[in-house]
Scaffold this motif. Structure first.
Motif, PDB file in Angstrom:
ATOM      1  N   ARG A  91     -81.768  24.606  36.034  1.00 25.86           N
ATOM      2  CA  ARG A  91     -81.507  25.961  35.556  1.00 25.86           C
ATOM      3  C   ARG A  91     -82.702  26.881  35.831  1.00 25.86           C
ATOM      4  O   ARG A  91     -82.551  28.053  36.165  1.00 25.86           O
ATOM      5  CB  ARG A  91     -81.235  25.902  34.046  1.00 25.86           C
ATOM      6  CG  ARG A  91     -80.457  27.078  33.485  1.00 25.86           C
ATOM      7  CD  ARG A  91     -80.045  26.815  32.043  1.00 25.86           C
ATOM      8  NE  ARG A  91     -81.176  26.765  31.134  1.00 25.86           N
ATOM      9  CZ  ARG A  91     -81.814  27.844  30.650  1.00 25.86           C
ATOM     10  NH1 ARG A  91     -81.414  29.051  30.988  1.00 25.86           N
ATOM     11  NH2 ARG A  91     -82.830  27.714  29.825  1.00 25.86           N
ATOM     12  N   LYS A  92     -83.888  26.326  35.676  1.00 21.43           N
ATOM     13  CA  LYS A  92     -85.092  27.128  35.878  1.00 21.43           C
ATOM     14  C   LYS A  92     -85.538  27.138  37.339  1.00 21.43           C
ATOM     15  O   LYS A  92     -86.494  27.836  37.694  1.00 21.43           O
ATOM     16  CB  LYS A  92     -86.239  26.586  35.017  1.00 21.43           C
ATOM     17  CG  LYS A  92     -86.081  26.835  33.534  1.00 21.43           C
ATOM     18  CD  LYS A  92     -87.436  26.659  32.823  1.00 21.43           C
ATOM     19  CE  LYS A  92     -87.488  27.361  31.477  1.00 21.43           C
ATOM     20  NZ  LYS A  92     -87.008  26.553  30.373  1.00 21.43           N
ATOM     21  N   GLY A  93     -84.874  26.326  38.159  1.00 15.02           N
ATOM     22  CA  GLY A  93     -85.222  26.284  39.575  1.00 15.02           C
ATOM     23  C   GLY A  93     -86.549  25.610  39.870  1.00 15.02           C
ATOM     24  O   GLY A  93     -87.233  25.957  40.831  1.00 15.02           O
ATOM     25  N   ILE A  94     -86.948  24.678  39.003  1.00 10.75           N
ATOM     26  CA  ILE A  94     -88.177  23.932  39.250  1.00 10.75           C
ATOM     27  C   ILE A  94     -87.874  22.438  39.168  1.00 10.75           C
ATOM     28  O   ILE A  94     -86.759  22.057  38.800  1.00 10.75           O
ATOM     29  CB  ILE A  94     -89.288  24.289  38.231  1.00 10.75           C
ATOM     30  CG1 ILE A  94     -88.776  24.101  36.797  1.00 10.75           C
ATOM     31  CG2 ILE A  94     -89.752  25.718  38.440  1.00 10.75           C
ATOM     32  CD1 ILE A  94     -89.819  24.380  35.736  1.00 10.75           C
ATOM     33  N   SER A  95     -88.849  21.614  39.499  1.00 13.66           N
ATOM     34  CA  SER A  95     -88.609  20.176  39.403  1.00 13.66           C
ATOM     35  C   SER A  95     -88.787  19.734  37.957  1.00 13.66           C
ATOM     36  O   SER A  95     -89.486  20.390  37.188  1.00 13.66           O
ATOM     37  CB  SER A  95     -89.601  19.423  40.299  1.00 13.66           C
ATOM     38  OG  SER A  95     -90.883  19.468  39.717  1.00 13.66           O
ATOM     39  N   PRO A  96     -88.134  18.625  37.595  1.00 13.36           N
ATOM     40  CA  PRO A  96     -88.292  18.133  36.223  1.00 13.36           C
ATOM     41  C   PRO A  96     -89.756  17.898  35.867  1.00 13.36           C
ATOM     42  O   PRO A  96     -90.192  18.211  34.759  1.00 13.36           O
ATOM     43  CB  PRO A  96     -87.523  16.807  36.228  1.00 13.36           C
ATOM     44  CG  PRO A  96     -86.535  16.935  37.324  1.00 13.36           C
ATOM     45  CD  PRO A  96     -87.184  17.801  38.358  1.00 13.36           C
ATOM     46  N   LYS A  97     -90.504  17.390  36.822  1.00  9.66           N
ATOM     47  CA  LYS A  97     -91.918  17.107  36.549  1.00  9.66           C
ATOM     48  C   LYS A  97     -92.699  18.382  36.256  1.00  9.66           C
ATOM     49  O   LYS A  97     -93.533  18.428  35.350  1.00  9.66           O
ATOM     50  CB  LYS A  97     -92.528  16.359  37.741  1.00  9.66           C
ATOM     51  CG  LYS A  97     -93.975  15.908  37.548  1.00  9.66           C
ATOM     52  CD  LYS A  97     -94.075  14.777  36.537  1.00  9.66           C
ATOM     53  CE  LYS A  97     -95.408  14.026  36.570  1.00  9.66           C
ATOM     54  NZ  LYS A  97     -96.594  14.831  36.532  1.00  9.66           N
ATOM     55  N   GLU A  98     -92.392  19.433  37.027  1.00 14.13           N
ATOM     56  CA  GLU A  98     -93.059  20.710  36.761  1.00 14.13           C
ATOM     57  C   GLU A  98     -92.747  21.197  35.345  1.00 14.13           C
ATOM     58  O   GLU A  98     -93.616  21.680  34.630  1.00 14.13           O
ATOM     59  CB  GLU A  98     -92.598  21.778  37.761  1.00 14.13           C
ATOM     60  CG  GLU A  98     -93.219  21.670  39.140  1.00 14.13           C
ATOM     61  CD  GLU A  98     -92.629  22.704  40.092  1.00 14.13           C
ATOM     62  OE1 GLU A  98     -93.321  23.677  40.406  1.00 14.13           O
ATOM     63  OE2 GLU A  98     -91.455  22.528  40.508  1.00 14.13           O
ATOM     64  N   LEU A  99     -91.483  21.051  34.996  1.00 16.33           N
ATOM     65  CA  LEU A  99     -91.054  21.487  33.663  1.00 16.33           C
ATOM     66  C   LEU A  99     -91.787  20.709  32.572  1.00 16.33           C
ATOM     67  O   LEU A  99     -92.347  21.290  31.639  1.00 16.33           O
ATOM     68  CB  LEU A  99     -89.537  21.304  33.508  1.00 16.33           C
ATOM     69  CG  LEU A  99     -88.977  21.587  32.118  1.00 16.33           C
ATOM     70  CD1 LEU A  99     -89.127  23.058  31.747  1.00 16.33           C
ATOM     71  CD2 LEU A  99     -87.509  21.180  32.024  1.00 16.33           C
ATOM     72  N   THR A 100     -91.792  19.381  32.701  1.00 20.49           N
ATOM     73  CA  THR A 100     -92.374  18.592  31.607  1.00 20.49           C
ATOM     74  C   THR A 100     -93.898  18.634  31.611  1.00 20.49           C
ATOM     75  O   THR A 100     -94.510  18.485  30.564  1.00 20.49           O
ATOM     76  CB  THR A 100     -91.887  17.131  31.635  1.00 20.49           C
ATOM     77  OG1 THR A 100     -92.226  16.527  32.889  1.00 20.49           O
ATOM     78  CG2 THR A 100     -90.393  17.061  31.416  1.00 20.49           C
TER      79      THR A 100
END
Length: 559
Positions: free
Chosen positions: A60-69
């Motif tokens: 949804r945010k257009g980033i990778s899960p790792k970037e998000l976490t």
RNA sequence: AGCGGGGUGGGGCAGCCUGGUAGCCCGCCGGGCUCAUAACCCGGAGGUCGGUGGUUCAAAUCCACCCCCCGCUACCA
């Protein structure tokens, strides 16, 4: 005695709210209590960062899960720091130590013969190219016709469903029609441990009633094998032969974080051998602070996994489960913005105010309710007036009448009597903490302040100072030493304020361990004195919260 | 539906497991004090413990049934 103190790992797809804080705070108070008693404590938790919801949030945010976490983990770590949570290690499930530990742990259980594989059919979204958890399939309920029923349950009629029951099923993420696909999963043979678990629970006296009864009834109903793997991309790769492309189900790996976080802690200290001493030591006790929804994972699945590993790990000594926290009578809801989020909370009031009120209403016997009116009343009447004012009246009296120096005086009988009573209250505080009745412990702590106010009132040192100096001296020394003892107990509930009090009192270091709490000190030079707390106003707080949200001052307000 | 938790003075809660004339905080009424952040201290009014029936010399506390509220039901985490 060695203690492993842990709180449930928050899932960091979003900023946690006050409900999450209950467990985190409770575990902190308990860990601080153990340290003040002189026990050897390792206090751990971490961010739970794998799984479907985070994958979706990242898309949804257009980033990778790792970037998000990465971002969320550092944000949440910082919040817990600011709340004064004294973790020895607040880590994350992406930690290499954790990933390696989980894979080795499950391989060991696999080799011990407690894991089997089975083919199942599951809905798959061809558009998102992923298998959908039941909760992520939406469709029309075959019973009541509700069009937004979830694959596990219809929110309208409450019936339990299978995703394949739904009429016109759709992917909850993109709305495409899912298709049925075969997939293979690895299962943990939980039923095999039914007898051992039953024995473990029945012999574990200190388990709270809600945890015990819920667990036993589940064993009675018959345990089922639990699937360990998922078809997610974002997670820890399953180590089993033939399981390429599968990951470990978040819950089945996050609970192992209690072990891996301790391992990581000692590796960082360069004392890896102490990990075994803690986790496999005969005199180690472990306690987990969780909400009641997590009980089965901590009383059944986690112990069974530890048993299955045959690694000699200590089983949970206590699972301190609480009921739920409601917000003004409703469930916390991200979507409807019902509740207060942790970053908002800290923008509103100092951490200790929240620590005080959250422990004050800790849902120990039934669901508790956060209410603005109640919070304001408790902070103003008890925290500020009873406690804050006692501290201030005593210290400012010493400032104005004794030049800020505590006299060296002989305590008279009445003063000794008061301190003896304070010691008895302290004993009750410790009894309550021992039984994890944190709320009662906090209320007993307030009794110390009431005792102090009563004493100061009846002794009237403002009169004695002119007519009977030795008596006034005794009152002042006794009152000052009461505050000193109170600082030690306050330190576990409200660490920031207790340390500030300690400094104002002219003492060095930090508030004393319980064993030294009542050692009498005299001839102390106070430092600058100012009120420790102030009153709050409901309307101002609510207006400020509005403002924080409108301006998007904190992350949760922007999500 | 099943399972679990709860229903105690105006508000918020404890007591119930280990039955014996109901306790705490706030609020309310009256009094005291003036060191302190109009804070503090003392006294008082106010409840028969969701309902019905039962066990007992005695029940908020044990048993049965009923009513109401909340949560959970394990591929959401």
């Amino acid at each position: 005695m060695r203690w492993i103190v842990a709180s449930a790992w928050p899932y960091i797809n979003a900023v946690p709210h006050l409900g999450t804080l209950i467990q985190v705070l409770s575990s902190d108070v308990y860990a601080r209590y153990r340290r003040k008693k002189g026990d050897s404590v390792v206090f751990v938790s971490g961010s739970d960062e794998h799984g479907t919801p985070i994958e979706i949030e990242a898309i949804r945010k257009g980033i990778s899960p790792k970037e998000l976490t990465d971002k969320m983990h550092s944000y949440v770590s910082d919040l817990f720091n600011r709340f004064g949570i004294s973790y020895d290690n607040y880590t994350r499930t992406e930690s290499p130590t954790h990933v390696k530990f989980v894979q080795e742990f499950y391989m060991r259980i696999y080799e011990n013969g407690h894991i089997f594989e089975k083919e199942t059919e599951q809905l798959y979204c061809p558009n998102d190219k992923m298998f959908l958890p039941d909760r992520f399939v939406i469709g029309t309920c075959p019973y009541c016709g509700y069009e937004k029923a979830h694959g596990d349950q219809c929110d309208k009629c409450g019936r339990l469903l299978n995703p394949t029951d739904l009429i016109n099923p759709r992917c909850a993420i993109c709305g495409a029609e899912p298709e049925l696909r075969r997939t293979k999963h690895w299962f943990f043979d939980l039923p095999k441990f039914s007898d051992k678990l039953k024995e473990y629970i029945e012999s574990n006296e200190q388990l709270p009633d809600n945890a015990r009864s819920m667990s036993l009834s589940m064993i009675e109903d018959g345990l089922k094998p639990r699937s360990i793997t998922r078809d997610n991309k974002w997670g820890i790769p399953a180590p089993f032969p033939g399981a390429e492309g599968k990951t470990i189900y978040v819950w089945m790996e996050a609970v192992l974080g209690y072990v891996s976080a301790v391992k990581e802690h000692f590796e960082r200290l360069d004392k890896p051998e102490e990990f075994d001493e803690f986790w496999k030591g005969k005199d180690t006790k472990s306690i987990y602070f969780i909400g009641k929804d997590n009980i089965p994972f901590h009383t059944l699945i986690f112990p069974a996994l530890l048993m299955a590993s045959e690694g000699g790990y200590v089983l949970p000594y206590n699972v301190a489960s609480t009921e739920f926290l409601l917000f003004e009578g409703e469930k916390f809801s991200k979507r409807e913005r019902i509740g207060i989020w942790l970053d908002e909370a800290l923008a509103l009031l100092p951490a200790d105010y929240w620590r005080f009120y959250m422990i004050y209403i800790r849902p120990e016997t039934k669901d508790a309710n956060f209410s603005w009116d109640d919070m304001v009343a408790k902070i103003n009447d008890e925290l500020n007036d009873t406690l804050g004012n006692l501290i201030h009246r005593v210290l400012s009296f010493i400032k104005s009448r004794y030049n800020g120096i505590v006299p060296n005086a002989q305590l008279d009988e009445e003063s000794e009597e008061m301190l003896k009573e304070a010691k008895e209250i302290a004993g009750r505080i410790e009894d309550n903490l021992e039984r994890v009745k944190l709320r009662d412990a906090l209320k007993e702590f307030l009794e110390m302040a009431r005792l102090g106010n009563r004493f100061f009132n009846s002794r009237e040192p403002w009169r004695d100072i002119k007519e009977n100096k030795p008596r006034a001296d005794s009152t002042v020394v006794a009152s000052f030493n009461l505050l000193k003892a109170m600082a030690s107990y306050m330190h576990i509930f409200m660490p920031f304020s207790a340390e500030k009090l300690w400094r104002m009192m002219g003492l060095d270091g930090e508030p004393a361990p319980f064993s030294d709490a009542f050692n009498i000190v005299t001839e102390i030079q106070l430092r600058e004195v100012e009120p420790l707390f102030h009153k709050v106003n409901k309307e101002e707080l609510q207006e400020r919260l509005e403002e924080i949200r409108e301006k998007g001052e904190v992350l949760s307000a922007r999500e």
